[in-house]
Design a protein around this motif. Structure first.
Motif, mmCIF file in Angstrom:
data_model
loop_
_atom_site.group_PDB
_atom_site.id
_atom_site.type_symbol
_atom_site.label_atom_id
_atom_site.label_comp_id
_atom_site.label_asym_id
_atom_site.label_seq_id
_atom_site.Cartn_x
_atom_site.Cartn_y
_atom_site.Cartn_z
ATOM 1 N N GLU A 71 -16.533 33.918 36.578
ATOM 2 C CA GLU A 71 -17.878 33.559 36.235
ATOM 3 C C GLU A 71 -18.036 31.951 35.594
ATOM 4 O O GLU A 71 -18.851 31.223 36.116
ATOM 5 C CB GLU A 71 -18.750 34.227 35.163
ATOM 6 N N LEU A 72 -16.928 31.840 34.819
ATOM 7 C CA LEU A 72 -16.783 30.195 34.300
ATOM 8 C C LEU A 72 -16.731 29.145 35.475
ATOM 9 O O LEU A 72 -17.429 28.118 35.603
ATOM 10 C CB LEU A 72 -15.463 30.136 33.617
ATOM 11 N N ILE A 73 -15.941 29.518 36.518
ATOM 12 C CA ILE A 73 -15.582 28.840 37.741
ATOM 13 C C ILE A 73 -16.996 28.536 38.249
ATOM 14 O O ILE A 73 -17.557 27.532 38.709
ATOM 15 C CB ILE A 73 -14.665 29.204 38.401
ATOM 16 N N LYS A 74 -17.949 29.668 38.470
ATOM 17 C CA LYS A 74 -19.036 29.585 39.411
ATOM 18 C C LYS A 74 -20.053 28.820 38.650
ATOM 19 O O LYS A 74 -20.684 28.022 39.439
ATOM 20 C CB LYS A 74 -19.477 31.053 39.367
ATOM 21 N N VAL A 75 -20.001 28.714 37.229
ATOM 22 C CA VAL A 75 -21.245 28.103 36.431
ATOM 23 C C VAL A 75 -20.855 26.537 36.631
ATOM 24 O O VAL A 75 -21.753 25.892 36.267
ATOM 25 C CB VAL A 75 -21.562 28.738 35.250
ATOM 26 N N THR A 76 -19.870 26.150 36.674
ATOM 27 C CA THR A 76 -19.250 24.977 36.946
ATOM 28 C C THR A 76 -19.211 24.166 38.254
ATOM 29 O O THR A 76 -18.884 22.952 38.185
ATOM 30 C CB THR A 76 -18.060 24.684 35.900
ATOM 31 N N GLU A 77 -19.545 25.143 39.060
ATOM 32 C CA GLU A 77 -19.663 24.401 40.535
ATOM 33 C C GLU A 77 -20.584 23.325 40.713
ATOM 34 O O GLU A 77 -21.719 23.439 40.215
ATOM 35 C CB GLU A 77 -19.473 25.433 41.518
ATOM 36 N N PRO A 78 -20.278 22.510 41.245
ATOM 37 C CA PRO A 78 -21.290 21.305 41.434
ATOM 38 C C PRO A 78 -22.763 21.834 42.191
ATOM 39 O O PRO A 78 -22.580 22.643 43.087
ATOM 40 C CB PRO A 78 -20.767 20.369 42.520
ATOM 41 N N ARG A 79 -23.795 21.269 41.741
ATOM 42 C CA ARG A 79 -25.293 22.026 42.308
ATOM 43 C C ARG A 79 -25.329 20.766 43.462
ATOM 44 O O ARG A 79 -25.222 19.914 43.476
ATOM 45 C CB ARG A 79 -26.111 21.593 41.286
ATOM 46 N N SER A 80 -25.875 21.657 44.510
ATOM 47 C CA SER A 80 -26.308 20.991 45.691
ATOM 48 C C SER A 80 -27.834 20.436 45.584
ATOM 49 O O SER A 80 -28.564 21.188 44.801
ATOM 50 C CB SER A 80 -26.214 22.180 46.983
ATOM 51 N N GLN A 81 -27.939 19.421 46.172
ATOM 52 C CA GLN A 81 -29.163 18.967 45.947
ATOM 53 C C GLN A 81 -30.196 19.325 47.080
ATOM 54 O O GLN A 81 -29.887 19.521 48.169
ATOM 55 C CB GLN A 81 -29.099 17.126 46.223
ATOM 56 N N GLU A 82 -31.371 19.839 46.482
ATOM 57 C CA GLU A 82 -32.384 20.467 47.251
ATOM 58 C C GLU A 82 -33.337 19.356 47.453
ATOM 59 O O GLU A 82 -33.839 18.556 46.525
ATOM 60 C CB GLU A 82 -32.905 21.689 46.360
ATOM 61 N N PHE A 83 -33.835 19.261 48.836
ATOM 62 C CA PHE A 83 -34.785 18.233 49.236
ATOM 63 C C PHE A 83 -36.084 19.033 49.427
ATOM 64 O O PHE A 83 -36.223 20.004 49.772
ATOM 65 C CB PHE A 83 -34.385 17.719 50.624
#
Length: 104
Positions: A71-83
């Motif tokens: 869960e820690l790894i998942k919440v620190t993943e870079p967010r993808s930019q939504e257009f």
């Protein structure tokens, strides 16, 4: 899941510290038990639960032991930019990847 309003890094630290302690208590583990299972010294674990200060390596060990690391790894993943438009896609600046320095 409750929504938290964290305004400062100190409040965030305190919330994480309380959550980790609560997870330990839910499992009915003493600090000594978590220390032995995680490989983090008892004094480090005590200091973390009192002050929130801990190295990243020790924090990761504790999270792994409490089955929270994924869960820690998942919440620190870079967010993808939504257009929202094609213009935003075309205007998106490209990020140049840094190259590693070559050892001589």
């Amino acid at each position: 899941m409750s929504i938290l309003n964290i305004n400062t890094s100190s409040e965030g630290t305190q919330a994480i510290m309380r959550n980790i302690r609560e997870e330990r208590l839910i499992r009915n583990w003493t600090q000594k038990m978590l220390s032995e299972r995680s490989g983090v010294s008892l004094s480090t674990l005590r200091k973390f639960e009192q002050t929130g200060k801990i190295s990243l390596e020790s924090f990761v060990k504790i999270c792994f032991c409490l089955d929270l690391l994924d869960e820690l790894i998942k919440v620190t993943e870079p967010r993808s930019q939504e257009f929202t438009s094609m213009d935003q896609v075309l205007e998106k600046p490209t990020i140049k990847q840094r190259q590693r320095a070559r050892g001589k």
